[in-house]
Structure formats: C-alpha cells, structure tokens
Design a protein around this motif. Structure first.
Motif, PDB file in Angstrom:
ATOM      1  N   LYS A 252       0.834  -1.209   0.000  1.00  0.00           N
ATOM      2  CA  LYS A 252       0.000   0.000   0.000  1.00  0.00           C
ATOM      3  C   LYS A 252       0.869   1.260   0.000  1.00  0.00           C
ATOM      4  CE  LYS A 252      -4.058  -1.933   2.347  1.00  0.00           C
ATOM      5  NZ  LYS A 252      -4.864  -1.912   3.601  1.00  0.00           N
ATOM      6  N   ILE A 253       1.908   1.256   0.830  1.00  0.00           N
ATOM      7  CA  ILE A 253       2.779   2.428   0.901  1.00  0.00           C
ATOM      8  C   ILE A 253       3.483   2.640  -0.429  1.00  0.00           C
ATOM      9  CG2 ILE A 253       4.919   3.298   1.936  1.00  0.00           C
ATOM     10  CD1 ILE A 253       3.880   2.076   4.602  1.00  0.00           C
ATOM     11  N   GLN A 254       3.972   1.560  -1.037  1.00  0.00           N
ATOM     12  CA  GLN A 254       4.644   1.702  -2.326  1.00  0.00           C
ATOM     13  C   GLN A 254       3.704   2.274  -3.376  1.00  0.00           C
ATOM     14  OE1 GLN A 254       8.026   1.257  -3.272  1.00  0.00           O
ATOM     15  NE2 GLN A 254       7.065   2.452  -4.894  1.00  0.00           N
ATOM     16  N   LYS A 255       2.450   1.862  -3.343  1.00  0.00           N
ATOM     17  CA  LYS A 255       1.467   2.410  -4.285  1.00  0.00           C
ATOM     18  C   LYS A 255       1.370   3.928  -4.139  1.00  0.00           C
ATOM     19  CE  LYS A 255      -2.981   2.523  -3.484  1.00  0.00           C
ATOM     20  NZ  LYS A 255      -4.402   2.182  -3.297  1.00  0.00           N
ATOM     21  N   TRP A 256       1.277   4.404  -2.904  1.00  0.00           N
ATOM     22  CA  TRP A 256       1.108   5.838  -2.685  1.00  0.00           C
ATOM     23  C   TRP A 256       2.393   6.613  -2.923  1.00  0.00           C
ATOM     24  CZ3 TRP A 256      -3.432   7.651  -3.243  1.00  0.00           C
ATOM     25  CH2 TRP A 256      -4.547   6.893  -2.894  1.00  0.00           C
ATOM     26  N   LEU A 257       3.548   5.988  -2.712  1.00  0.00           N
ATOM     27  CA  LEU A 257       4.802   6.635  -3.109  1.00  0.00           C
ATOM     28  C   LEU A 257       4.835   6.821  -4.623  1.00  0.00           C
ATOM     29  CD1 LEU A 257       7.505   4.855  -0.889  1.00  0.00           C
ATOM     30  CD2 LEU A 257       6.336   7.028  -0.453  1.00  0.00           C
ATOM     31  N   SER A 258       4.317   5.827  -5.354  1.00  0.00           N
ATOM     32  CA  SER A 258       4.243   5.951  -6.812  1.00  0.00           C
ATOM     33  C   SER A 258       3.266   7.042  -7.227  1.00  0.00           C
ATOM     34  CB  SER A 258       3.835   4.608  -7.428  1.00  0.00           C
ATOM     35  OG  SER A 258       4.824   3.623  -7.201  1.00  0.00           O
ATOM     36  N   VAL A 259       2.166   7.164  -6.498  1.00  0.00           N
ATOM     37  CA  VAL A 259       1.208   8.243  -6.778  1.00  0.00           C
ATOM     38  C   VAL A 259       1.862   9.602  -6.538  1.00  0.00           C
ATOM     39  CG1 VAL A 259      -0.933   9.338  -5.977  1.00  0.00           C
ATOM     40  CG2 VAL A 259      -0.848   6.866  -6.359  1.00  0.00           C
ATOM     41  N   ALA A 260       2.636   9.715  -5.464  1.00  0.00           N
ATOM     42  CA  ALA A 260       3.327  10.975  -5.174  1.00  0.00           C
ATOM     43  C   ALA A 260       4.297  11.341  -6.293  1.00  0.00           C
ATOM     44  CB  ALA A 260       4.075  10.878  -3.843  1.00  0.00           C
ATOM     45  N   ALA A 261       4.962  10.329  -6.860  1.00  0.00           N
ATOM     46  CA  ALA A 261       5.922  10.573  -7.939  1.00  0.00           C
ATOM     47  C   ALA A 261       5.245  10.702  -9.300  1.00  0.00           C
ATOM     48  CB  ALA A 261       6.938   9.435  -7.990  1.00  0.00           C
ATOM     49  N   GLY A 262       3.988  10.260  -9.403  1.00  0.00           N
ATOM     50  CA  GLY A 262       3.274  10.263 -10.675  1.00  0.00           C
ATOM     51  C   GLY A 262       2.137  11.272 -10.707  1.00  0.00           C
ATOM     52  N   GLU A 263       0.963  10.826 -10.269  1.00  0.00           N
ATOM     53  CA  GLU A 263      -0.228  11.670 -10.383  1.00  0.00           C
ATOM     54  C   GLU A 263      -0.113  12.992  -9.619  1.00  0.00           C
ATOM     55  OE1 GLU A 263      -1.820   7.449 -11.038  1.00  0.00           O
ATOM     56  OE2 GLU A 263      -0.209   8.433  -9.917  1.00  0.00           O
ATOM     57  N   ILE A 264       0.523  12.971  -8.456  1.00  0.00           N
ATOM     58  CA  ILE A 264       0.702  14.224  -7.706  1.00  0.00           C
ATOM     59  C   ILE A 264       1.681  15.142  -8.441  1.00  0.00           C
ATOM     60  CG2 ILE A 264       1.600  15.247  -5.573  1.00  0.00           C
ATOM     61  CD1 ILE A 264      -1.173  14.015  -5.239  1.00  0.00           C
ATOM     62  N   ALA A 265       2.760  14.577  -8.946  1.00  0.00           N
ATOM     63  CA  ALA A 265       3.753  15.382  -9.669  1.00  0.00           C
ATOM     64  C   ALA A 265       3.162  16.008 -10.923  1.00  0.00           C
ATOM     65  CB  ALA A 265       4.972  14.532 -10.018  1.00  0.00           C
ATOM     66  N   TYR A 266       2.298  15.258 -11.620  1.00  0.00           N
ATOM     67  CA  TYR A 266       1.737  15.751 -12.882  1.00  0.00           C
ATOM     68  C   TYR A 266       0.392  16.455 -12.706  1.00  0.00           C
ATOM     69  CZ  TYR A 266       5.458  13.024 -14.918  1.00  0.00           C
ATOM     70  OH  TYR A 266       6.698  12.527 -15.239  1.00  0.00           O
ATOM     71  N   GLY A 267      -0.062  16.540 -11.474  1.00  0.00           N
ATOM     72  CA  GLY A 267      -1.306  17.233 -11.171  1.00  0.00           C
ATOM     73  C   GLY A 267      -1.039  18.485 -10.352  1.00  0.00           C
ATOM     74  N   PRO A 268      -1.232  18.434  -9.026  1.00  0.00           N
ATOM     75  CA  PRO A 268      -1.061  19.647  -8.216  1.00  0.00           C
ATOM     76  C   PRO A 268       0.338  20.232  -8.254  1.00  0.00           C
ATOM     77  CG  PRO A 268      -1.472  17.709  -6.835  1.00  0.00           C
ATOM     78  CD  PRO A 268      -1.745  17.306  -8.239  1.00  0.00           C
ATOM     79  N   ALA A 269       1.364  19.393  -8.315  1.00  0.00           N
ATOM     80  CA  ALA A 269       2.730  19.934  -8.371  1.00  0.00           C
ATOM     81  C   ALA A 269       2.960  20.688  -9.675  1.00  0.00           C
ATOM     82  CB  ALA A 269       3.755  18.813  -8.216  1.00  0.00           C
ATOM     83  N   ALA A 270       2.489  20.124 -10.788  1.00  0.00           N
ATOM     84  CA  ALA A 270       2.659  20.786 -12.084  1.00  0.00           C
ATOM     85  C   ALA A 270       1.868  22.094 -12.144  1.00  0.00           C
ATOM     86  CB  ALA A 270       2.229  19.850 -13.212  1.00  0.00           C
ATOM     87  N   ALA A 271       0.663  22.094 -11.555  1.00  0.00           N
ATOM     88  CA  ALA A 271      -0.135  23.325 -11.535  1.00  0.00           C
ATOM     89  C   ALA A 271       0.600  24.429 -10.788  1.00  0.00           C
ATOM     90  CB  ALA A 271      -1.495  23.047 -10.891  1.00  0.00           C
ATOM     91  N   ARG A 272       1.234  24.074  -9.687  1.00  0.00           N
ATOM     92  CA  ARG A 272       1.997  25.051  -8.902  1.00  0.00           C
ATOM     93  C   ARG A 272       3.236  25.522  -9.659  1.00  0.00           C
ATOM     94  NH1 ARG A 272       6.203  24.435  -5.224  1.00  0.00           N
ATOM     95  NH2 ARG A 272       6.330  26.039  -3.605  1.00  0.00           N
ATOM     96  N   LEU A 273       3.840  24.645 -10.444  1.00  0.00           N
ATOM     97  CA  LEU A 273       5.010  25.050 -11.230  1.00  0.00           C
ATOM     98  C   LEU A 273       4.668  26.175 -12.204  1.00  0.00           C
ATOM     99  CD1 LEU A 273       6.734  21.635 -12.066  1.00  0.00           C
ATOM    100  CD2 LEU A 273       7.640  23.459 -10.605  1.00  0.00           C
TER     101      LEU A 273
END
Length: 203
Positions: free
Chosen positions: A91-112
């Motif tokens: 479960k933790i690995q899944k969410w680490l992947s989400v942090a590196a994927g969907e979060i990076a290309y969603g809210p992080a990219a919007a902030r960039l």
C-alpha cells in the motif's frame, strides 16, 4: 547527515518533513537554484540529475525524496512509519508511486506554472489534480491517514504538493477529507510547514 534543500521545492520539503517527524537532526544546506548551483559540477557529483533534495549520510548518498523516506525509516528501524507486513508495504509503495506520478503531474505541475512559470496547460494539470485529489478524498473516508489510522511515509510523500495545491489554482474546498487529513498531519509532533508563496488562489 546533510540535506541539500531548496525552500520552495515540495520534494525537498518532503525530505525535510520526514527528517523532522522522525526526530533526525541533519545539517540543511540550501541550494541556490536561481543561480544554477544544482547544475554545478560539485552538485552533479551528488546527484547527476541536478535535482534537490539530496541526503548525504556518511558515504551514502540518496538523491530522491521518496527514496530518502524509505532509507531513513529502514535505517532507523521505524516500523511505525514503514510497517514491515507485506500488505502495508504494498500500500505504501502504491502511494509513493502516486506521489511521484499523479501528484507530480497534477497539483505539483499546476503550482510550477504559477510559482516558477512552467510551460504547462493549466486546464489539463488542474483537472488531473482534482482527479487524484478526488481519489485520495475517497480513500480518506475509510481511515484517518492514507493507509490506515496511523501516519506512514506515504502521508509524508503526499503532503507537500497537496497542501500547496491552491498556489497552483487547485481549490481544496471540494475535498473535505483531504483538508482534515492535512490538519492531522500538521498536528503531528515534529511537523514543519512548507513555506507558502503568494500565487494562484493563495495570492
């Protein structure tokens, strides 16, 4: 330990927050990204990708924020933050992947876009941000933190770019469970805040 850091980087904050929540003292060295220090030869020896954060622990160099979280908890034997049972690990690995994927290309990219002038389509990245936040909001219907009722490094990995999402014009108001989860993380002993910028909805 030394942490090479940049105050406005969510990835760097992720590592700093992990260190603080784990009670680990480290020398924090701010890297002058504006003047290209991250592309200098000495820094590229630490991280050939030219990115922060970088953790230096004696002869060991760890140069990815999620890897730093795994390294620290494993070295310290902190099963409270990285449980050893296979279900939790998966479960933790899944969410680490989400942090590196969907979060990076969603809210992080919007902030960039708003904070650093990145060339992304705002409507696309904001839509992606709301999609992943909706999934996280639904997950948090079931428990207090992302995989259960205790925080893990998965929560640390997700926190920084979600709390700063309004700086990228991503409104957290529709995601009530996410907002309560942010408050629970902020109430943890050792919490350190991610510096805010006056951008987007936070302007």
């Amino acid at each position: 330990m030394k942490l090479y850091h940049f105050p406005l980087s969510g990835h760097a904050h992720r590592a700093l927050l992990g260190l603080s929540l784990l009670g680990v003292k480290a020398e924090v060295i701010d890297v002058d990204l504006a003047n290209g220090e991250h592309k200098s030869a000495p820094f590229l020896e630490l991280n050939p990708f030219g990115q922060v954060p970088v953790l230096v622990d004696g002869d060991t160099i760890v140069n990815d924020s999620n890897a730093i979280l795994v390294y620290l908890t494993t070295k310290l034997g902190r099963k409270d933050w990285l449980p050893g049972d296979l279900q939790s690990v998966a479960k933790i690995q899944k969410w680490l992947s989400v942090a590196a994927g969907e979060i990076a290309y969603g809210p992080a990219a919007a902030r960039l876009i708003t904070v650093f002038g990145a060339d992304y389509r705002a409507d696309e990245v904001i839509a992606r941000a709301h999609h992943i936040l909706g999934l996280i909001n639904a997950e948090l219907e079931r428990h207090q933190f992302i995989i259960g009722d205790r925080p893990t490094i998965a929560d640390i990995a997700l926190y920084s770019y979600i709390v700063s999402a309004p700086e990228g014009n991503v409104n957290l108001a529709p995601h009530e469970n996410v907002r309560h989860w942010l408050a629970r993380i902020e109430a943890l002993p050792g919490f350190v805040a991610f510096p805010k910028t006056a951008a987007g909805l936070a302007a």
